[in-house]
Design an enzyme around this catalytic site. Structure first.
Site, PDB file in Angstrom:
ATOM      1  CG  HIS A 193       4.785  -3.895   2.526  1.00 58.78           C
ATOM      2  ND1 HIS A 193       4.512  -3.193   1.210  1.00 58.78           N
ATOM      3  CD2 HIS A 193       3.348  -3.994   2.632  1.00 58.78           C
ATOM      4  CE1 HIS A 193       3.256  -3.422   0.982  1.00 58.78           C
ATOM      5  NE2 HIS A 193       2.548  -4.166   1.462  1.00 58.78           N
ATOM      6  CG  HIS A 235      11.018  -3.802  -0.708  1.00 58.84           C
ATOM      7  ND1 HIS A 235      11.030  -2.311  -1.453  1.00 58.84           N
ATOM      8  CD2 HIS A 235       9.686  -3.275  -0.672  1.00 58.84           C
ATOM      9  CE1 HIS A 235      10.046  -1.861  -1.870  1.00 58.84           C
ATOM     10  NE2 HIS A 235       9.286  -3.132  -1.133  1.00 58.84           N
TER      11      HIS A 235
END
Length: 271
Positions: A193, A235
């Site tokens: 992303h 993440h």
């Protein structure tokens, strides 16, 4: 002396163990002796072979310099620094994962953060680019949209390949969503992303005429999309920062292989 001999003979006669039925108990078996002797020979042979095999190793170790021994025993400065930075990254990522689950401090905002992450997903952007490409009637617009589609496809393939190589897990045990599985975005490094948001923002800033407020909002959107992945525990911080770097490199790659208007029209006619 003559009197002691009859006494010793009398003792031997009176000794129960000297009888015929007990003689086998006093004498060791021949098989045991042979097995013991064979085992001693085998152990001696193996010991000699081990000594011969260990001699080259001992010679090599004796030939090594003291500096080499110190380098093998003591960890290097780079290794210590890398492990320290890695520990700091994991600790900070866990602290910033405030929406990792419903029980987290910001667990109620998890759905909103997930919605922000969807705005940086590859599938909606590819679908939107295809729709705009079908409805576009200008050559310049079709050229930009075709190169944008190329950039999105390259981003998905590059990120998926890097994640398969690194295979780094996130700070929290968060299962990827359906859209993540479709784009093969199942590991943590690098953040897909973040790379996509950085690439798209740079692409739009370079090829679209936007007002200054819109440019600022575009940069803020890219940053929010990247760090929203840290907030939901998907993440690490370094995954997002590396994603931004890879996104910029992907933009530079697309600029190098930019398709001309004629190439885009040929591809559109084939499609």
């Amino acid at each position: 002396m003559p009197a002691s001999q009859p006494r010793s003979r009398a003792r031997d006669r009176n000794n129960v163990l000297n009888r015929a039925e007990f003689l086998s108990l006093n004498q060791p078996l021949k098989g045991n002796q042979e097995s013991r002797s064979s085992s001693r020979k085998q152990s001696g042979q193996t010991g000699a072979a081990g000594a011969q095999n260990s001699n080259p190793k001992e010679r090599r170790q004796s030939q090594q310099l003291p500096e080499e021994d110190c380098m093998q025993l003591n960890p290097s400065f780079k290794g210590i620094a890398f492990n320290s930075l890695l520990a700091i990254d994991i600790c900070m990522s866990k602290r910033l994962g405030v929406c990792a689950n419903r029980a987290s401090s910001w667990g109620g905002a998890r759905s909103m953060i997930n919605l922000l992450g969807i705005t940086g997903h590859g599938i909606p952007w590819i679908a939107g680019t295809l729709i705009c490409l079908v409805k576009s009637s200008t050559l310049a617009g079709q050229e930009v949209l075709m190169n944008l589609l190329l950039a999105l496809l390259l981003d998905i393939m590059i990120v998926a390949g890097l994640q398969k190589l690194a295979k780094r897990k996130g700070p929290y045990d968060v299962n990827p969503g359906l859209l993540d599985y479709l784009t093969m975005d199942t590991y943590a490094f690098p953040a897909g992303h973040a790379s996509r948001a950085a690439m798209l923002s740079k692409f739009f800033l370079n090829h679209l005429v936007l007002a200054i407020p819109l440019r600022i909002l575009l940069v803020i959107w890219a940053l929010c999309v990247g760090f929203s992945r840290v907030m939901i525990g998907r993440h690490h911080i370094t995954d997002v920062l590396s994603g931004f770097v890879f996104g910029y490199l992907q933009f530079r790659l697309v600029e190098l292989i930019w398709m001309s208007s004629n190439t885009c029209q040929m591809l559109i006619s084939i499609w």
